[in-house]
Design an enzyme around this catalytic site. Sequence first.
Site, PDB file in Angstrom:
ATOM      1  N   HIS A 193       7.372   3.756   7.432  1.00 49.43           N
ATOM      2  CA  HIS A 193       6.751   2.429   7.471  1.00 49.43           C
ATOM      3  C   HIS A 193       6.469   1.998   8.922  1.00 49.43           C
ATOM      4  O   HIS A 193       6.999   1.002   9.397  1.00 49.43           O
ATOM      5  CB  HIS A 193       7.674   1.411   6.793  1.00 49.43           C
ATOM      6  CG  HIS A 193       7.069   0.761   5.582  1.00 49.43           C
ATOM      7  ND1 HIS A 193       6.731   1.473   4.448  1.00 49.43           N
ATOM      8  CD2 HIS A 193       6.726  -0.541   5.325  1.00 49.43           C
ATOM      9  CE1 HIS A 193       6.233   0.632   3.536  1.00 49.43           C
ATOM     10  NE2 HIS A 193       6.204  -0.587   4.052  1.00 49.43           N
ATOM     11  N   ASP A 197       1.911  -3.722   8.536  1.00 50.62           N
ATOM     12  CA  ASP A 197       1.258  -3.897   7.242  1.00 50.62           C
ATOM     13  C   ASP A 197       0.371  -2.688   6.977  1.00 50.62           C
ATOM     14  O   ASP A 197       0.033  -1.934   7.893  1.00 50.62           O
ATOM     15  CB  ASP A 197       0.413  -5.181   7.249  1.00 50.62           C
ATOM     16  CG  ASP A 197       0.150  -5.712   5.857  1.00 50.62           C
ATOM     17  OD1 ASP A 197       0.650  -5.107   4.886  1.00 50.62           O
ATOM     18  OD2 ASP A 197      -0.554  -6.734   5.733  1.00 50.62           O
ATOM     19  N   ASN A 199       1.048   0.040   5.161  1.00 47.23           N
ATOM     20  CA  ASN A 199       1.727   1.333   5.116  1.00 47.23           C
ATOM     21  C   ASN A 199       1.471   2.104   3.824  1.00 47.23           C
ATOM     22  O   ASN A 199       1.332   3.332   3.839  1.00 47.23           O
ATOM     23  CB  ASN A 199       3.239   1.123   5.306  1.00 47.23           C
ATOM     24  CG  ASN A 199       3.578   0.630   6.694  1.00 47.23           C
ATOM     25  OD1 ASN A 199       3.633   1.398   7.640  1.00 47.23           O
ATOM     26  ND2 ASN A 199       3.817  -0.675   6.808  1.00 47.23           N
ATOM     27  N   ARG A 201      -1.205   1.996   1.747  1.00 53.27           N
ATOM     28  CA  ARG A 201      -2.548   2.560   1.708  1.00 53.27           C
ATOM     29  C   ARG A 201      -2.710   3.679   2.737  1.00 53.27           C
ATOM     30  O   ARG A 201      -3.380   4.684   2.468  1.00 53.27           O
ATOM     31  CB  ARG A 201      -3.584   1.455   1.938  1.00 53.27           C
ATOM     32  CG  ARG A 201      -3.808   0.581   0.702  1.00 53.27           C
ATOM     33  CD  ARG A 201      -4.725  -0.582   0.975  1.00 53.27           C
ATOM     34  NE  ARG A 201      -4.093  -1.561   1.834  1.00 53.27           N
ATOM     35  CZ  ARG A 201      -4.709  -2.648   2.318  1.00 53.27           C
ATOM     36  NH1 ARG A 201      -5.980  -2.850   2.045  1.00 53.27           N
ATOM     37  NH2 ARG A 201      -4.064  -3.506   3.071  1.00 53.27           N
TER      38      ARG A 201
END
Length: 378
Positions: A193, A197, A199, A201
């Site tokens: 991760h 934001d 992660n 997709r």
Amino acid sequence: MLFPMPDLTTDDRRVLDQIDQMRETLRHAVRTSAAKWTDGLRKFLTADAVAASNSIEGFKVSTVDVEDLMEGETEVDVSEENREETLAYQRMMTYIQTLHDVEDFSYSKGLLNSLHWMLQGHRHSIRRPAGQWRKGPVYVTDPRDPSIAAYTAPDAPLVAGLMQELVDWLNESDGTHALVRAAMAHLHLVSIHPWADGNGRMSRSLQTLMIAREGVLAPEFSSIESWLGRPGNTWEYYRELNDRGSHYQPDQDVSGWIRFNLTAYHQQAQTVQGRLTRSGHVWTSLVGYADSQGLDERTVTALHDVAMAGRVRRSRYQHAEDLSLQQAQRDLRDLTAGGVLQPVGRTRARYYTAGPQFPQDAIDIARTPMPLTHPYRT
């Protein structure tokens, strides 16, 4: 440390062999099928992957609307947020598709961050930077209760080292089947991760890129994102990820994750083959109908879209057949006058659906559901 590669069971190898056979059959079918409707299938599969992967993250746009957005349509009834997310993901996927046959290709942290910028650049902020590793903690919250962290990613200072380890692994060849490596890459990236934001997709896109680089099938036929986006499969997807634990625990057996992905590959191959076959039968039926009605064969492209997707827009038909604006308008006007199509909406937002004289046989073929077998239950 990354997750160790699990040993494949006899069942895993049997399923993998079946997948290889289906993908080879599909490759041959695509090469020998009519270019017009295989091109349409490629566009549909790309749009379906974009729509599905975005839907997992809560951005709901139908596949047919994604197709229209990809064609440059501006009068599509979606929210501005969903439009931005769709077009950003589509641009990134288009770039990924172009990388499938690059000879001097290699994975790098720069490549992954560039792909992330394509996906998230429109949301870039100091708190949630795009195209660079996160600087703070990140959590995956429980969908049933956002106050609960279902997963806590590794601490931010560890991200750069883990990503270097992942890039090194991506550039190595260890003899493992490409589909298995692609599934592991997905798990590695989504577990690290590395961004604030996007992660999920990005991890699914990396898997798509690795399958495309394998070279058996064109990139459009390689993604399992549309399979993952089906509601029941999405739930299983999250369950599989949750089974890895609430924190980064790479020293564990991930055989379940491999079985899940092999099931996805198998059923997606069945789905694509089924749609290819159905699309071909619809095309053949419509060619016969056009001939019997004295219609120009080029109009079959518009009728095929209506049968398979439920509608067609003038711009889509015009581009597909390389027509002038006047030719496309005249064809659709004549089909409407004959009751084959009926218009919905006005001016630029107009699209066409099946009219009372549309051949029912083609619609029946297009709407006939296909069965799916589960490879581990057969």
